[in-house]
Write a protein that holds these residues in place. Sequence first.
Motif, short mmCIF file in Angstrom:
data_model
loop_
_atom_site.label_atom_id
_atom_site.label_comp_id
_atom_site.label_asym_id
_atom_site.label_seq_id
_atom_site.Cartn_x
_atom_site.Cartn_y
_atom_site.Cartn_z
N GLN A 39 -3.27 -3.40 0.13
CA GLN A 39 -1.95 -3.91 0.49
C GLN A 39 -0.91 -3.12 -0.30
N ILE A 41 3.07 -2.98 -1.63
CA ILE A 41 4.28 -3.76 -1.88
C ILE A 41 5.25 -2.90 -2.68
N LYS A 48 9.39 -5.90 -1.36
CA LYS A 48 9.18 -5.78 0.08
C LYS A 48 7.70 -5.57 0.37
N LYS A 49 7.10 -6.46 1.15
CA LYS A 49 5.69 -6.34 1.52
C LYS A 49 5.60 -5.48 2.78
N TYR A 50 5.11 -4.28 2.62
CA TYR A 50 4.91 -3.42 3.79
C TYR A 50 3.68 -3.87 4.56
N ASP A 51 2.77 -4.53 3.88
CA ASP A 51 1.62 -5.17 4.51
C ASP A 51 1.68 -6.65 4.13
N GLU A 52 1.93 -7.52 5.09
CA GLU A 52 2.03 -8.95 4.79
C GLU A 52 0.70 -9.50 4.27
N THR A 53 -0.38 -8.98 4.82
CA THR A 53 -1.72 -9.36 4.37
C THR A 53 -2.52 -8.07 4.13
N LYS A 55 -4.97 -5.02 4.41
CA LYS A 55 -5.56 -4.30 5.54
C LYS A 55 -6.97 -3.84 5.18
N ASP A 87 4.43 -13.60 -6.91
CA ASP A 87 4.12 -13.85 -5.50
C ASP A 87 2.64 -13.60 -5.22
N SER A 91 -0.32 -16.41 -4.02
CA SER A 91 -0.69 -16.28 -2.60
C SER A 91 -2.19 -16.52 -2.41
N ILE A 94 -3.86 -16.10 1.12
CA ILE A 94 -3.95 -14.74 1.64
C ILE A 94 -5.19 -14.03 1.13
#
Length: 257
Positions: A39, A41, A48-53, A55, A87, A91, A94
């Motif tokens: 992931q 960030i 900013k999360k470029y990958d929300e979850t 990969k 964060d 999480s 996730i």
Amino acid sequence: GLFIFLLDQSGSMSGHPIKVAAKALLLFLQSLPAGSYYQIIGFGSEYKKYDETPKQYNSENIKESIKLVESLVANLGGTNIYSPLNDIYNSYKIYENIKLPRNIFLLTDGDIDNKKDTLAIIEKNSDNYSIYSIGIGKYFDKDLIKNAGIIGKGNYNFCTDIEGLNEVIANEVNNASSPYISDFNIISSLDKENLYKTNSLIKILRKNKVNNYSYIIENKEETDNKRIKIEIKYAENKKKKKVKYLCENYEIMPKEI
């Protein structure tokens, strides 16, 4: 493993530092072991999360992420490492289904005001997340980078230029991919007596790490000078080898506190 990359995109990273950091991240992405998750960030004043979850590591996802990294610039304002870390640590939903060692790679010029709070939250979560901190450029806070890696039970490195990245990345990916055990369960002859037992919350135990279990028992005649039988079951995960399930048996004496 699970690899979470925290990339500093604050204004102080403009120019050479962001180029070094982006190059490092590209090398990381191309060096991850098969079966991993990752992931990305970015952070500055905000994050900013470029990958929300996370990969899954495969050629399609890596190609997409490489394009992303090549386009990143240092435009996110000041430097706030605490918020993205907080964060990540909160999480649970996730990350809970990815039963792999959790690694956070921090790439930053490392100059922040709330260093004490940032190191405290790293230490609080160090049993479940290892921190690998890399100081980028010439003016990073060496004390922050060093202590983040030590307290975070991972490692730390200083990278002033692109030329020194290859060795650093290879070493850190290797360290983060060290053998580990999982699915472990401890069964004691005391369990059936309904006595108080404290379990560690650590789900995965890495090589050279310590995990503690304890029992509090009443000082009854039947437990005085009586050996307690302990059975430990766990899955051993080694590089390039199949998972091996093992069982060990011990007998120990109670210790008076």
